[in-house]
Write a protein that holds these residues in place. Structure first.
Motif, short mmCIF file in Angstrom:
data_model
loop_
_atom_site.label_atom_id
_atom_site.label_comp_id
_atom_site.label_asym_id
_atom_site.label_seq_id
_atom_site.Cartn_x
_atom_site.Cartn_y
_atom_site.Cartn_z
N TYR A 125 0.84 -1.21 0.00
CA TYR A 125 0.00 0.00 0.00
C TYR A 125 0.87 1.25 0.00
CZ TYR A 125 -2.83 -3.64 2.26
OH TYR A 125 -3.46 -4.82 2.58
N TYR B 212 0.30 5.30 1.20
CA TYR B 212 -0.54 6.28 1.87
C TYR B 212 0.17 7.63 1.85
CZ TYR B 212 -3.11 2.43 4.21
OH TYR B 212 -3.86 1.32 4.51
N LEU C 33 -4.03 8.94 7.74
CA LEU C 33 -3.46 8.49 6.48
C LEU C 33 -4.57 8.29 5.45
CD1 LEU C 33 -1.49 7.50 8.83
CD2 LEU C 33 -0.64 5.89 7.12
N LEU D 56 -5.28 6.49 1.64
CA LEU D 56 -4.75 5.49 0.73
C LEU D 56 -4.67 6.04 -0.69
CD1 LEU D 56 -3.85 2.52 0.47
CD2 LEU D 56 -6.23 1.95 -0.02
N TYR E 44 -3.02 0.68 -3.92
CA TYR E 44 -2.63 -0.55 -3.26
C TYR E 44 -2.42 -1.64 -4.29
CZ TYR E 44 -7.51 -1.95 -3.82
OH TYR E 44 -8.74 -2.24 -4.34
N GLU F 183 -8.10 6.04 -2.27
CA GLU F 183 -8.94 7.21 -2.07
C GLU F 183 -8.47 8.43 -2.84
OE1 GLU F 183 -9.04 8.28 2.05
OE2 GLU F 183 -10.29 10.05 1.74
N PHE G 62 3.79 7.08 3.27
CA PHE G 62 4.06 5.81 3.95
C PHE G 62 3.73 4.65 3.03
CE2 PHE G 62 5.15 7.10 8.15
CZ PHE G 62 4.44 8.27 8.40
N SER H 177 1.07 -6.17 3.94
CA SER H 177 0.35 -7.11 4.81
C SER H 177 0.31 -8.47 4.15
CB SER H 177 -1.07 -6.62 5.11
OG SER H 177 -1.85 -6.57 3.94
N ASN I 177 -8.33 -9.02 9.07
CA ASN I 177 -7.23 -8.48 8.28
C ASN I 177 -5.90 -8.86 8.90
OD1 ASN I 177 -8.89 -6.86 6.50
ND2 ASN I 177 -9.27 -5.58 8.27
N GLN I 178 -4.94 -9.18 8.06
CA GLN I 178 -3.58 -9.28 8.54
C GLN I 178 -3.11 -7.86 8.87
OE1 GLN I 178 -1.40 -11.96 8.95
NE2 GLN I 178 -3.28 -13.14 8.83
N PRO I 179 -2.39 -7.66 9.95
CA PRO I 179 -1.91 -6.32 10.28
C PRO I 179 -1.05 -5.74 9.17
CG PRO I 179 -1.55 -7.83 12.10
CD PRO I 179 -1.97 -8.66 10.93
N GLN I 180 -1.17 -4.45 8.96
CA GLN I 180 -0.29 -3.77 8.03
C GLN I 180 0.98 -3.36 8.75
OE1 GLN I 180 -2.06 -0.92 5.21
NE2 GLN I 180 -4.03 -1.44 6.10
N PHE J 130 4.21 -0.89 8.49
CA PHE J 130 4.53 0.37 7.83
C PHE J 130 6.03 0.66 7.86
CE2 PHE J 130 0.48 2.50 7.01
CZ PHE J 130 -0.39 1.69 7.71
N GLY J 131 6.47 1.37 6.81
CA GLY J 131 7.80 1.94 6.82
C GLY J 131 7.79 3.23 7.62
#
Lengths: 109, 116
Positions: B33, B35, B43, B45, B48, B59, B90, B94, B102-105, B107-108
């Motif tokens: 993804y 963001y 954040l 989106l 993705y 979005e 960002f 996931s 959902n699997q957790p996202q 982030f960098g």
């Protein structure tokens, strides 16, 4: 997409339990509730996820009433390092999750 | 354990310049993804990629393009930068969701981009 409402900010003192409530009146049957934490200059970090009742992990608990129209993130015995923005997200799959403005938690000494 | 790595960390561009933001993950995740986060905001989106070879608009996709180069890498390109694109960007990834939820996202740490 389910819209969420959270308090803009909260203050607490070290050692106290903090409860942050999120409203999501139009949550859909398949939606999950997920909370993230974000420190300044960092990306969000996953805290906890749940569907109903109560979920607990090593850092937090998540309480979800039977109607699922709200949820409460509970942080036990907060410390200064818990000062951060907390986001409540509702939905599935992950690409449909919307990060609102979150709740700025400030922990005071 | 690198997780999600974004480069560069900071960049200043002039209006009209182009730039590619790089993102790589080492967790063998399927979904990635992009963001943007404006000051004091949550954040939003941009794009993705549910799996290698696929990309979809989020979005706020206008003014951006993406490439899912392989399973590890997902880049974001600004073809003609505008001041309104000044933001922190960002990247996240996931794993494949099994069953419901959902699997957790992951982030960098973001790329701070200023466009003058």
């Amino acid at each position: 997409l389910a819209k969420t409402t959270q308090p803009i900010s909260m203050d607490s003192y070290e050692g106290q339990e903090v409860n942050i409530t999120c409203s999501h009146n139009n949550i859909a049957t398949n939606d999950y509730i997920t909370w993230y934490q974000q420190f300044p200059s960092q990306g969000p970090r996953f805290i906890i996820q749940g569907y109903k009742t109560k979920v607990t992990n090593e850092v937090a608990s998540l309480f979800i009433p039977a109607d699922r129209k709200s949820s409460t993130l509970s942080l036990p015995r907060v410390s200064l390092s818990d000062t951060a923005v907390y986001y409540c997200l509702v939905g599935v799959p992950a690409r449909q999750l919307t990060f609102g403005s979150g709740t700025q938690l400030t922990v005071l000494p | 354990n690198a997780g999600v790595t974004q480069t560069p960390k900071f960049q200043v561009l002039k209006t009209g310049q182009s730039m590619t933001l790089q993102c790589a993950q080492d967790m063998n995740h399927n979904s990635m993804y992009w963001y943007r986060q404006d000051p004091g905001m949550g954040l939003r989106l941009i794009y993705y990629s549910a799996s290698e070879g696929t990309t979809d608009k989020g979005e706020v996709p206008n003014g951006y393009n993406v490439s899912r180069l392989n399973k590890r890498e997902f880049s974001l390109r600004l073809e003609s930068a505008a001041p309104s694109q000044t933001s922190v960007y960002f990247c996240a990834s996931s794993g494949l969701a099994r069953g419901v939820g959902n699997q957790p996202q992951h982030f960098g740490d973001g790329t701070r981009l200023s466009i003058l």
